[in-house]
Design an enzyme around this catalytic site. Structure first.
Site, short mmCIF file in Angstrom:
data_model
loop_
_atom_site.label_atom_id
_atom_site.label_comp_id
_atom_site.label_asym_id
_atom_site.label_seq_id
_atom_site.Cartn_x
_atom_site.Cartn_y
_atom_site.Cartn_z
N TYR A 49 9.58 -10.99 -8.90
CA TYR A 49 9.35 -9.93 -7.91
C TYR A 49 9.84 -10.35 -6.54
CZ TYR A 49 6.78 -6.83 -4.76
OH TYR A 49 6.44 -5.94 -3.76
N THR A 90 8.57 -6.89 1.42
CA THR A 90 7.27 -7.49 1.13
C THR A 90 7.16 -8.88 1.72
OG1 THR A 90 5.88 -8.35 -0.69
CG2 THR A 90 8.24 -8.25 -1.08
#
Length: 356
Positions: free
Chosen positions: A175, A132
């Protein structure tokens, strides 16, 4: 690298009933390649995606219900795979803030389970991993950002082509930390153990089969909310910018990396729409309003931890490596997504008869 029906070895897709995973599975199965999906079926829309895949491809696709946190389930799935596309993950920053332990166990621990299963049971199988853009952290301070029309941009026209892979990592939010940890493990297992791995640091992927919410899949969430007449909440001022990539272009890139794994092994690539497909939240609302002819209602709330005011992928490294580039414009892709979502929201003929 990819072999067709002449082999019984499937390509394993972890998280293969999710948005990108099911689009990958559909493309591979349509090309005559057996697919094994490992998915715990816990997320919104995945069971519907699973039924869609089975209805289209039958036994070409096999779905094993399991969790990447369970080493046995992972080993059973990895052992006979010709390749592994690893997408299973906890994908929301907000969920990671609420439960950082689960977030770490899924994203970091689960990825380590996949890597170890390959290393010990199937070391010839290549692995492509879904990372990501959040591994780059906040990137730019408020002092380095200026407003230009309805969007933010870096001051002094910095990063004209976007953020490239040489940008220092700066994990932000649980995250970001868990995905960043997995990102580096995948890279290191190529360097240290010689596995054929590649990392794709993805920006905003959107398109059909995406059941978006405000925490993940925000473009689909915006379109779905507009079609339903539901108000949106914008965190921040709405000028924050992302680059967006239509899902069929993303699938093209994933398969091309797998086909070219020998030249891509050990490498990390950004995967997104690039500067030509960048858009701010308020610009997206304007585009949705024009395409749907529906006024979008929205209000504002405070920034959330980990939110980036500006992120645009520089995808030139990936383009050079595999000859890939995005081909679907943001407006065309948004129209395709809207058409699919309208079909999802429209009652089926059977449902209309039941209501009559």
């Amino acid at each position: 690298m990819i072999r067709d029906t002449g082999t019984v070895q499937p390509i394993l897709i972890t998280g293969g009933c999710g948005f990108l995973g099911c689009n990958l599975a559909d493309r591979l199965a349509a090309a005559g390649i057996d697919v094994l999906i490992l998915d715990n079926l816990s997320r919104q829309g995945v069971r519907e995606n699973a039924h869609w895949l089975k209805s289209r491809h039958g036994d070409r696709i096999r779905i094993a219900v399991g969790d990447i946190r369970d080493p046995i389930s992972v080993i059973d799935s990895v052992r006979d795979a010709q390749a592994v596309l690893h997408l299973a993950a906890q994908v929301a920053v907000t969920s990671s803030l609420q439960n950082p332990v689960d977030d770490f166990e899924i994203n970091a621990g689960g990825t380590l389970n996949v890597l170890e299963a390959i290393r010990t049971h199937n070391p010839d199988a290549p692995l492509v991993f879904a990372s990501t853009n959040k591994v780059y952290g906040h990137l730019i301070s408020e002092a380095q950002i200026e407003r230009h029309g309805m969007r933010y941009r870096p001051s002094g026209n910095a990063f004209p082509s976007g953020i490239d892979e040489s940008t220092p990592l700066d994990f932000y939010s649980p995250y970001g930390c868990s995905k960043g940890t997995a990102d580096q493990y995948v890279r290191d297992y190529s360097r240290v153990y010689g596995l054929r791995t590649a990392v794709l640091r993805m920006s905003c992927i959107y398109g059909p089969r995406q059941f978006g919410n405000e925490d993940q899949g925000w473009i689909a969430h915006f379109v779905r909310s507009a079609l339903r007449g539901e108000p949106l909440t914008i965190y921040g001022e709405g000028y924050q910018v992302r680059d967006a990539l239509f899902v069929s272009d993303a699938v093209d890139a994933w398969i091309a990396v797998l086909r070219n794994i020998e030249s891509c092994r050990g490498r990390v690539f950004n995967l997104g729409g690039g500067a030509s497909n960048s858009i701010s939240l308020l610009e997206l609302i304007e585009m949705i309003t024009r395409l749907s002819q529906t006024k979008v209602q929205y209000d504002f709330a405070e920034w959330r931890p980990g939110d980036q005011p500006w992120y645009v992928s520089d995808v030139s490294a990936l383009s050079s490596a595999i000859g890939w580039r995005p081909t679907t414009s943001l407006e065309d892709g948004l129209q395709l997504l809207q058409t699919w979502l309208q079909g999802q929201l429209r009652p089926s003929a059977d449902a209309r008869e039941a209501l009559a």
